[in-house]
Design a protein around this motif. Structure first.
Motif, PDB file in Angstrom:
ATOM      1  N   ILE A  38      22.908  27.882 -17.418  1.00 18.56           N
ATOM      2  CA  ILE A  38      22.240  27.853 -18.717  1.00 18.56           C
ATOM      3  C   ILE A  38      23.036  28.673 -19.731  1.00 18.56           C
ATOM      4  O   ILE A  38      23.386  29.818 -19.454  1.00 18.56           O
ATOM      5  N   PRO A  39      23.348  28.104 -20.900  1.00 21.05           N
ATOM      6  CA  PRO A  39      24.037  28.890 -21.929  1.00 21.05           C
ATOM      7  C   PRO A  39      23.196  30.102 -22.313  1.00 21.05           C
ATOM      8  O   PRO A  39      21.981  29.997 -22.512  1.00 21.05           O
ATOM      9  N   CYS A  40      23.844  31.248 -22.401  1.00 18.17           N
ATOM     10  CA  CYS A  40      23.101  32.484 -22.635  1.00 18.17           C
ATOM     11  C   CYS A  40      24.034  33.528 -23.248  1.00 18.17           C
ATOM     12  O   CYS A  40      25.196  33.611 -22.875  1.00 18.17           O
ATOM     13  N   GLU A  41      23.527  34.294 -24.176  1.00 16.11           N
ATOM     14  CA  GLU A  41      24.258  35.413 -24.744  1.00 16.11           C
ATOM     15  C   GLU A  41      23.986  36.651 -23.896  1.00 16.11           C
ATOM     16  O   GLU A  41      22.859  36.857 -23.440  1.00 16.11           O
ATOM     17  N   PRO A  42      24.981  37.483 -23.668  1.00 19.33           N
ATOM     18  CA  PRO A  42      24.750  38.703 -22.888  1.00 19.33           C
ATOM     19  C   PRO A  42      23.913  39.711 -23.668  1.00 19.33           C
ATOM     20  O   PRO A  42      23.896  39.704 -24.886  1.00 19.33           O
ATOM     21  N   GLY A  43      23.195  40.546 -22.935  1.00 23.42           N
ATOM     22  CA  GLY A  43      22.426  41.621 -23.560  1.00 23.42           C
ATOM     23  C   GLY A  43      20.987  41.672 -23.087  1.00 23.42           C
ATOM     24  O   GLY A  43      20.551  40.887 -22.247  1.00 23.42           O
ATOM     25  N   LEU A  51      23.818  39.504 -17.934  1.00 24.19           N
ATOM     26  CA  LEU A  51      25.235  39.819 -17.792  1.00 24.19           C
ATOM     27  C   LEU A  51      25.933  38.482 -17.635  1.00 24.19           C
ATOM     28  O   LEU A  51      25.859  37.850 -16.590  1.00 24.19           O
ATOM     29  N   VAL A  52      26.561  38.011 -18.718  1.00 27.64           N
ATOM     30  CA  VAL A  52      27.077  36.646 -18.772  1.00 27.64           C
ATOM     31  C   VAL A  52      28.542  36.655 -19.208  1.00 27.64           C
ATOM     32  O   VAL A  52      28.856  36.407 -20.368  1.00 27.64           O
ATOM     33  N   PRO A  53      29.462  36.899 -18.285  1.00 31.33           N
ATOM     34  CA  PRO A  53      30.874  36.945 -18.696  1.00 31.33           C
ATOM     35  C   PRO A  53      31.456  35.584 -19.082  1.00 31.33           C
ATOM     36  O   PRO A  53      32.427  35.521 -19.820  1.00 31.33           O
ATOM     37  N   THR A  54      30.876  34.485 -18.628  1.00 36.75           N
ATOM     38  CA  THR A  54      31.424  33.157 -18.913  1.00 36.75           C
ATOM     39  C   THR A  54      30.663  32.406 -20.000  1.00 36.75           C
ATOM     40  O   THR A  54      31.052  31.301 -20.356  1.00 36.75           O
ATOM     41  N   GLY A  55      29.568  32.970 -20.511  1.00 40.02           N
ATOM     42  CA  GLY A  55      28.770  32.290 -21.524  1.00 40.02           C
ATOM     43  C   GLY A  55      27.652  31.434 -20.940  1.00 40.02           C
ATOM     44  O   GLY A  55      26.808  30.931 -21.649  1.00 40.02           O
ATOM     45  N   LYS A  56      27.665  31.230 -19.627  1.00 36.69           N
ATOM     46  CA  LYS A  56      26.595  30.492 -18.949  1.00 36.69           C
ATOM     47  C   LYS A  56      26.082  31.330 -17.785  1.00 36.69           C
ATOM     48  O   LYS A  56      26.849  31.971 -17.084  1.00 36.69           O
ATOM     49  N   LEU A  57      24.770  31.297 -17.608  1.00 39.78           N
ATOM     50  CA  LEU A  57      24.120  32.072 -16.559  1.00 39.78           C
ATOM     51  C   LEU A  57      23.971  31.214 -15.312  1.00 39.78           C
ATOM     52  O   LEU A  57      23.444  30.100 -15.387  1.00 39.78           O
ATOM     53  N   TYR A  58      24.453  31.708 -14.184  1.00 36.02           N
ATOM     54  CA  TYR A  58      24.389  30.968 -12.924  1.00 36.02           C
ATOM     55  C   TYR A  58      23.537  31.669 -11.869  1.00 36.02           C
ATOM     56  O   TYR A  58      23.081  31.028 -10.934  1.00 36.02           O
ATOM     57  N   LEU A  59      23.322  32.969 -11.992  1.00 35.95           N
ATOM     58  CA  LEU A  59      22.510  33.717 -11.044  1.00 35.95           C
ATOM     59  C   LEU A  59      21.417  34.466 -11.792  1.00 35.95           C
ATOM     60  O   LEU A  59      21.671  35.088 -12.818  1.00 35.95           O
ATOM     61  N   LYS A  60      20.203  34.425 -11.254  1.00 33.26           N
ATOM     62  CA  LYS A  60      19.061  35.128 -11.846  1.00 33.26           C
ATOM     63  C   LYS A  60      18.466  36.024 -10.788  1.00 33.26           C
ATOM     64  O   LYS A  60      18.254  35.616  -9.649  1.00 33.26           O
ATOM     65  N   GLN A  61      18.207  37.261 -11.147  1.00 29.43           N
ATOM     66  CA  GLN A  61      17.617  38.209 -10.212  1.00 29.43           C
ATOM     67  C   GLN A  61      16.161  37.824  -9.942  1.00 29.43           C
ATOM     68  O   GLN A  61      15.406  37.514 -10.850  1.00 29.43           O
ATOM     69  N   VAL A  62      15.799  37.833  -8.671  1.00 26.98           N
ATOM     70  CA  VAL A  62      14.442  37.468  -8.250  1.00 26.98           C
ATOM     71  C   VAL A  62      13.531  38.678  -8.434  1.00 26.98           C
ATOM     72  O   VAL A  62      13.922  39.818  -8.172  1.00 26.98           O
ATOM     73  N   ASN A  63      12.304  38.433  -8.894  1.00 27.15           N
ATOM     74  CA  ASN A  63      11.324  39.504  -9.041  1.00 27.15           C
ATOM     75  C   ASN A  63      10.878  39.984  -7.664  1.00 27.15           C
ATOM     76  O   ASN A  63      11.041  39.294  -6.661  1.00 27.15           O
TER      77      ASN A  63
END
Length: 76
Positions: A38-43, A51-63
């Protein structure tokens, strides 16, 4: 020499300002789930720190309850 070329950037990233911010805003759960690039801005966002070094989010921390909340939500 080759090992230093690999290790130094990793150590530098680990101690970078963005990683320090991620750790400060993390739920400290070591479990992650793959998301759809998913396209995402870091912050910092209401859904957590991205934390999105490539501009797209591939891993999401599980609650801690096992759910995966909104990915890269910009506002409440």
């Amino acid at each position: 020499m080759g090992v230093a070329v690999v290790i130094l950037p990793v150590v530098g990233f680990y101690y970078s300002e963005s990683m320090q911010e991620f750790r400060a805003n993390s739920n400290h759960n070591p479990v992650y789930e793959f998301v759809r690039g998913i396209p995402c801005e870091p912050g910092l966002k209401p859904s957590g720190y991205s934390l999105v070094p490539t501009g797209k989010l591939y891993l999401k921390q599980v609650n801690h309850d096992g759910t995966v909340g909104d990915v890269c939500r910009l506002q409440d």
